[in-house]
Design a protein around this motif. Structure first.
Motif, PDB file in Angstrom:
ATOM      1  N   LEU A   1       0.869  -1.179   0.000  1.00 50.06           N
ATOM      2  CA  LEU A   1       0.000   0.000   0.000  1.00 50.06           C
ATOM      3  C   LEU A   1       0.903   1.225   0.000  1.00 50.06           C
ATOM      4  CD1 LEU A   1      -2.955   1.122   0.406  1.00 50.06           C
ATOM      5  CD2 LEU A   1      -2.336   1.324   2.819  1.00 50.06           C
ATOM      6  N   VAL A   2       0.679   2.137  -0.957  1.00 52.54           N
ATOM      7  CA  VAL A   2       1.504   3.347  -1.042  1.00 52.54           C
ATOM      8  C   VAL A   2       0.672   4.523  -0.525  1.00 52.54           C
ATOM      9  CG1 VAL A   2       2.924   4.794  -2.543  1.00 52.54           C
ATOM     10  CG2 VAL A   2       2.589   2.380  -3.125  1.00 52.54           C
ATOM     11  N   ILE A   3       1.225   5.246   0.441  1.00 51.81           N
ATOM     12  CA  ILE A   3       0.480   6.362   1.044  1.00 51.81           C
ATOM     13  C   ILE A   3       1.180   7.673   0.682  1.00 51.81           C
ATOM     14  CG2 ILE A   3      -0.361   7.332   3.213  1.00 51.81           C
ATOM     15  CD1 ILE A   3      -0.252   4.566   4.433  1.00 51.81           C
TER      16      ILE A   3
ATOM     17  N   LEU B   1       3.840   3.766 -14.073  1.00 57.01           N
ATOM     18  CA  LEU B   1       4.158   3.024 -12.843  1.00 57.01           C
ATOM     19  C   LEU B   1       2.916   2.837 -11.973  1.00 57.01           C
ATOM     20  CD1 LEU B   1       7.630   4.413 -11.698  1.00 57.01           C
ATOM     21  CD2 LEU B   1       7.008   2.011 -11.938  1.00 57.01           C
ATOM     22  N   VAL B   2       2.078   3.880 -11.938  1.00 54.34           N
ATOM     23  CA  VAL B   2       0.822   3.770 -11.173  1.00 54.34           C
ATOM     24  C   VAL B   2      -0.045   2.662 -11.760  1.00 54.34           C
ATOM     25  CG1 VAL B   2      -1.344   4.968 -10.610  1.00 54.34           C
ATOM     26  CG2 VAL B   2       0.852   6.174 -10.403  1.00 54.34           C
ATOM     27  N   GLU B   3      -0.130   2.661 -13.099  1.00 57.51           N
ATOM     28  CA  GLU B   3      -0.949   1.644 -13.784  1.00 57.51           C
ATOM     29  C   GLU B   3      -0.423   0.235 -13.468  1.00 57.51           C
ATOM     30  OE1 GLU B   3      -1.154   2.403 -18.085  1.00 57.51           O
ATOM     31  OE2 GLU B   3      -1.143   0.209 -18.286  1.00 57.51           O
ATOM     32  N   LYS B   4       0.897   0.072 -13.533  1.00 55.86           N
ATOM     33  CA  LYS B   4       1.481  -1.266 -13.292  1.00 55.86           C
ATOM     34  C   LYS B   4       1.327  -1.690 -11.836  1.00 55.86           C
ATOM     35  CE  LYS B   4       3.570  -2.030 -17.338  1.00 55.86           C
ATOM     36  NZ  LYS B   4       3.386  -3.191 -18.195  1.00 55.86           N
ATOM     37  N   THR B   5       1.456  -0.704 -10.933  1.00 49.89           N
ATOM     38  CA  THR B   5       1.355  -1.011  -9.501  1.00 49.89           C
ATOM     39  C   THR B   5      -0.095  -1.294  -9.114  1.00 49.89           C
ATOM     40  OG1 THR B   5       3.193   0.467  -9.103  1.00 49.89           O
ATOM     41  CG2 THR B   5       1.872  -0.068  -7.201  1.00 49.89           C
ATOM     42  N   GLY B   6      -1.012  -0.613  -9.820  1.00 56.78           N
ATOM     43  CA  GLY B   6      -2.439  -0.730  -9.495  1.00 56.78           C
ATOM     44  C   GLY B   6      -2.860   0.499  -8.706  1.00 56.78           C
ATOM     45  N   ALA B   7      -3.638   1.384  -9.357  1.00 57.65           N
ATOM     46  CA  ALA B   7      -4.044   2.642  -8.707  1.00 57.65           C
ATOM     47  C   ALA B   7      -4.763   2.366  -7.395  1.00 57.65           C
ATOM     48  CB  ALA B   7      -4.926   3.443  -9.656  1.00 57.65           C
ATOM     49  N   GLU B   8      -5.419   1.188  -7.303  1.00 59.78           N
ATOM     50  CA  GLU B   8      -6.175   0.858  -6.075  1.00 59.78           C
ATOM     51  C   GLU B   8      -5.240   0.663  -4.877  1.00 59.78           C
ATOM     52  OE1 GLU B   8      -5.744  -0.969  -8.724  1.00 59.78           O
ATOM     53  OE2 GLU B   8      -5.168  -3.004  -8.159  1.00 59.78           O
ATOM     54  N   ASN B   9      -3.936   0.513  -5.140  1.00 60.64           N
ATOM     55  CA  ASN B   9      -2.972   0.324  -4.042  1.00 60.64           C
ATOM     56  C   ASN B   9      -2.299   1.630  -3.621  1.00 60.64           C
ATOM     57  OD1 ASN B   9      -3.334  -2.523  -4.003  1.00 60.64           O
ATOM     58  ND2 ASN B   9      -2.132  -2.641  -5.884  1.00 60.64           N
ATOM     59  N   ILE B  10      -2.776   2.741  -4.171  1.00 65.84           N
ATOM     60  CA  ILE B  10      -2.157   4.038  -3.844  1.00 65.84           C
ATOM     61  C   ILE B  10      -3.222   4.947  -3.233  1.00 65.84           C
ATOM     62  CG2 ILE B  10      -0.909   6.043  -4.778  1.00 65.84           C
ATOM     63  CD1 ILE B  10      -0.041   4.132  -7.102  1.00 65.84           C
ATOM     64  N   VAL B  11      -2.921   5.464  -2.044  1.00 71.57           N
ATOM     65  CA  VAL B  11      -3.843   6.393  -1.384  1.00 71.57           C
ATOM     66  C   VAL B  11      -3.220   7.782  -1.465  1.00 71.57           C
ATOM     67  CG1 VAL B  11      -4.908   7.046   0.814  1.00 71.57           C
ATOM     68  CG2 VAL B  11      -4.589   4.633   0.249  1.00 71.57           C
ATOM     69  N   CYS B  12      -3.916   8.720  -2.099  1.00 70.76           N
ATOM     70  CA  CYS B  12      -3.387  10.095  -2.173  1.00 70.76           C
ATOM     71  C   CYS B  12      -4.101  10.985  -1.166  1.00 70.76           C
ATOM     72  CB  CYS B  12      -3.562  10.642  -3.586  1.00 70.76           C
ATOM     73  SG  CYS B  12      -2.403   9.885  -4.732  1.00 70.76           S
ATOM     74  N   SER B  13      -3.632  12.206  -1.001  1.00 67.91           N
ATOM     75  CA  SER B  13      -4.192  13.202  -0.074  1.00 67.91           C
ATOM     76  C   SER B  13      -4.241  12.686   1.359  1.00 67.91           C
ATOM     77  CB  SER B  13      -5.600  13.625  -0.512  1.00 67.91           C
ATOM     78  OG  SER B  13      -5.584  14.051  -1.842  1.00 67.91           O
ATOM     79  N   ALA B  14      -3.249  11.860   1.724  1.00 73.37           N
ATOM     80  CA  ALA B  14      -3.225  11.288   3.084  1.00 73.37           C
ATOM     81  C   ALA B  14      -2.488  12.251   4.021  1.00 73.37           C
ATOM     82  CB  ALA B  14      -2.527   9.931   3.054  1.00 73.37           C
ATOM     83  N   GLN B  15      -3.187  12.745   5.025  1.00 70.24           N
ATOM     84  CA  GLN B  15      -2.581  13.688   5.977  1.00 70.24           C
ATOM     85  C   GLN B  15      -2.219  12.958   7.269  1.00 70.24           C
ATOM     86  OE1 GLN B  15      -1.978  16.845   4.740  1.00 70.24           O
ATOM     87  NE2 GLN B  15      -2.768  15.754   2.946  1.00 70.24           N
ATOM     88  N   ASN B  16      -1.367  13.587   8.057  1.00 62.45           N
ATOM     89  CA  ASN B  16      -0.978  13.075   9.394  1.00 62.45           C
ATOM     90  C   ASN B  16      -0.534  11.614   9.362  1.00 62.45           C
ATOM     91  OD1 ASN B  16      -2.032  15.584  10.314  1.00 62.45           O
ATOM     92  ND2 ASN B  16      -4.070  14.668  10.295  1.00 62.45           N
ATOM     93  N   VAL B  17       0.251  11.265   8.379  1.00 63.58           N
ATOM     94  CA  VAL B  17       0.725   9.874   8.291  1.00 63.58           C
ATOM     95  C   VAL B  17       1.660   9.623   9.479  1.00 63.58           C
ATOM     96  CG1 VAL B  17       1.935   8.175   6.876  1.00 63.58           C
ATOM     97  CG2 VAL B  17       0.584   9.979   5.775  1.00 63.58           C
ATOM     98  N   CYS B  18       1.407   8.523  10.187  1.00 66.34           N
ATOM     99  CA  CYS B  18       2.142   8.284  11.430  1.00 66.34           C
ATOM    100  C   CYS B  18       2.301   6.775  11.658  1.00 66.34           C
ATOM    101  CB  CYS B  18       1.329   8.920  12.565  1.00 66.34           C
ATOM    102  SG  CYS B  18       2.018   8.624  14.178  1.00 66.34           S
ATOM    103  N   VAL B  19       3.491   6.381  12.034  1.00 63.23           N
ATOM    104  CA  VAL B  19       3.771   4.958  12.253  1.00 63.23           C
ATOM    105  C   VAL B  19       4.006   4.742  13.743  1.00 63.23           C
ATOM    106  CG1 VAL B  19       5.298   3.037  11.596  1.00 63.23           C
ATOM    107  CG2 VAL B  19       4.938   4.941   9.989  1.00 63.23           C
ATOM    108  N   GLU B  20       3.369   3.716  14.301  1.00 64.87           N
ATOM    109  CA  GLU B  20       3.569   3.367  15.726  1.00 64.87           C
ATOM    110  C   GLU B  20       3.809   1.869  15.823  1.00 64.87           C
ATOM    111  OE1 GLU B  20       3.935   5.270  18.221  1.00 64.87           O
ATOM    112  OE2 GLU B  20       3.061   7.192  17.597  1.00 64.87           O
ATOM    113  N   PRO B  21       4.656   1.431  16.757  1.00 62.53           N
ATOM    114  CA  PRO B  21       4.850  -0.011  16.912  1.00 62.53           C
ATOM    115  C   PRO B  21       3.603  -0.671  17.509  1.00 62.53           C
ATOM    116  CG  PRO B  21       6.269   1.236  18.431  1.00 62.53           C
ATOM    117  CD  PRO B  21       5.457   2.225  17.693  1.00 62.53           C
ATOM    118  N   ALA B  22       3.341  -1.917  17.102  1.00 64.74           N
ATOM    119  CA  ALA B  22       2.221  -2.688  17.653  1.00 64.74           C
ATOM    120  C   ALA B  22       2.738  -4.116  17.815  1.00 64.74           C
ATOM    121  CB  ALA B  22       1.023  -2.642  16.710  1.00 64.74           C
TER     122      ALA B  22
END
Ligand SMILES: Cc1cc2nc3c(=O)[nH]c(=O)nc-3n(C[C@H](O)[C@H](O)[C@H](O)COP(=O)(O)OP(=O)(O)OC[C@H]3O[C@@H](n4cnc5c(N)ncnc54)[C@H](O)[C@@H]3O)c2cc1C
Length: 456
Positions: free
Chosen positions: A31-33, A226-247
């Motif tokens: 998933l590309v954010i 590249l978007v077409e090959k990757t699959g546009a459905e796997n790319i989320v645009c306009s994503a704000q406050n992207v944040c990674v936390e351990p789980a």
């Protein structure tokens, strides 16, 4: 909303999109954010009024087997366009006039760009001892091996054109690793280049032509492919406050689109953003660890696309012109995209691309559009096309255009390695490491996809 995904890539520029595509080839859907409203990162093309202009890079160099592989894989969706033969010629400004950069011994002997002493010094380059300082700057290395006028009128404008940087601040080992290796491995650039050219090559390496290229219709078509090959459905645009936390042993990546928060559970998270964004993405990594891994200066760049419906000025028979810092002009260089690629300007017209700012003049980014336009008019009027107003002027400001690989790069790479070891599944990629050119970005993506595939 909660989703389960194995691999998350943050950033949908060339690095992130290439990585997603290479992972897909290994059978992994990532998933590309992306925080902006469109994928492609700095590679964006605009068609307007008969002109096709880039707001980021105008050209690339077919400089790694990985880029050859990527372009081959995109065939059918995107057609690479090699620059016309004019692309090999470059102008350098000297005393307010354009002079062709010499391309052989005869033109080299007669060029006014270099002193007679330095012209003869080059002949002695193969016999000079290799340097011993691993932190030597590009400027010092050039003066030591070739002379000051070569620094001022060849290397300085070349570094402006690639890094928008200052050769005195870039460390050769990190900024020009291939050149550094030639000196260290063969004792000289000239000897090394000759010996390397004689080494046997794989089929893929044989296709590394070092030609200048774009994509038909502009680089926007390459990233769309590249978007077409990757699959546009796997790319989320306009994503704000992207944040990674351990789980536990995994990670939760959260982001907000149109006010709706989504959390994704992943075992692998790759950042492909500029280094300045990384600390904000991983707030759980202590400052003492993340700061040394991400402290890198970025050159600010202003790019101005300038279009003329009719061009009767200076003969545009080259890739473009570069301006040495000693000339004290307000531009770093000017490219002639319509002279080397098809369909970039109306018939009989011209498209130019002016670069300003860089580490030596970062303040240009703060100038108003009006101030920038005046500077651009002056530059073009005085050296290319007197008395003619352009039909199109479009300004793009890049606050973090090109990272400058200076003396702290080795320590920074060590700090990145420590983080990646301490937090398994986190990879800090992007242009803060492994090279700034498009070919380097694709190489990093392809290599990393292989590593992730074997790590999981
Ligand atoms: C003006 C300019 C001219 C250039 N000219 C050339 C050239 O002539 N030849 C050449 O080879 N190279 C050139 N380059 C360099 C080349 O274009 C880049 O190295 C390459 O395109 C960078 O791709 P990337 O994916 O690493 O980074 P980017 O294109 O910067 O992509 C990073 C992406 O991450 C996203 N992002 C950032 N922060 C976040 C966040 N917090 N959350 C989610 N997403 C985020 C960004 O919006 C962006 O889409 C140029 C670069 C610039 C800026």
């Amino acid at each position: 909303m909660e989703q389960k995904k194995q691999i998350v890539i943050i950033g949908a520029g060339l690095t992130g999109l290439s990585l997603a595509w290479y992972l897909k080839k290994y059978g992994h859907t990532a998933l590309v954010i992306e925080k902006t409203h469109t994928p492609g990162g700095v590679m964006q093309t605009v068609s307007e009024g008969g002109f096709v202009y880039e707001t980021g890079p105008n050209t690339g160099v077919i400089g790694t087997p990985d880029l050859v592989d990527l372009l081959g894989g995109l065939s059918g969706s995107c057609t690479p366009e090699r620059a016309s033969r004019r692309g090999v010629k470059r102008y350098i400004m000297y005393k307010e006039r354009w002079h062709a950069l010499p391309c052989g011994p005869v033109s080299g002997l007669f060029t006014p760009l270099f002193s007679m002493r330095d012209k003869f010094r080059i002949l002695g380059e193969p016999f000079r001892k290799p340097g011993t300082d691993p932190y030597e700057s590009v400027a010092d290395m050039t003066v030591r091996r070739m002379g000051r006028t070569i620094l001022n009128y060849a290397v300085n404008p070349f570094i402006s054109g690639i890094y928008a940087g200052d050769p005195a601040k870039l460390t050769t080992q990190y900024a020009l690793p291939k050149l550094y290796a030639l000196e260290q491995n063969y004792g000289s650039f000239i000897k090394g280049a000759i010996r390397k050219a004689r080494l046997p090559k794989t089929d893929e390496e044989k296709q590394v032509t070092r030609e200048i290229f774009s994509a038909e219709g502009g680089f926007g078509n390459l990233t769309s492919a590249l978007v077409e090959k990757t699959g546009a459905e796997n790319i989320v645009c306009s994503a704000q406050n992207v944040c990674v936390e351990p789980a536990g042993k995994r990670y939760t990546v959260s982001y907000t689109v149109n006010g709706q928060k989504t959390s994704v559970d992943a075992h692998t998270v790759v950042s492909t953003t500029g280094s300045h964004e990384i600390a904000g993405l991983f707030p759980f990594i202590p400052k003492a660890e993340i700061t040394p891994a991400t402290s890198v200066e970025y050159a600010k760049l202003v790019q101005v696309a300038v279009g003329y419906n009719k061009w009767t000025g200076f003969k545009l028979d080259a890739f473009g012109g570069l301006v040495p810092a000693r000339e004290q002009r307000s531009m770093l260089g000017i490219l002639f995209p319509s002279a080397i690629f098809k369909g970039r300007a109306p018939e009989g017209g011209a498209l130019l691309s002016v670069f300003m700012g860089g580490v030596q003049k970062p303040e240009v980014l703060e100038y108003t559009d009006n101030e920038i336009e005046k500077l651009v008019y002056y530059e073009i009027e005085s050296s290319l096309y007197p008395g003619q107003a352009p039909d199109l002027v479009r300004i793009t400001r890049h606050s973090h255009a090109i990272p400058q690989y200076g003396p702290n790069t080795g320590r920074r790479l060590d700090a990145i390695a420590i983080i990646e070891q301490r937090y398994p599944g986190i990879y800090l990629a992007g242009n803060g490491r492994d090279g700034i050119a498009m070919a380097d970005r694709v190489k990093q993506a392809r290599t990393l996809a292989g590593k992730i595939n074997s790590d999981i």
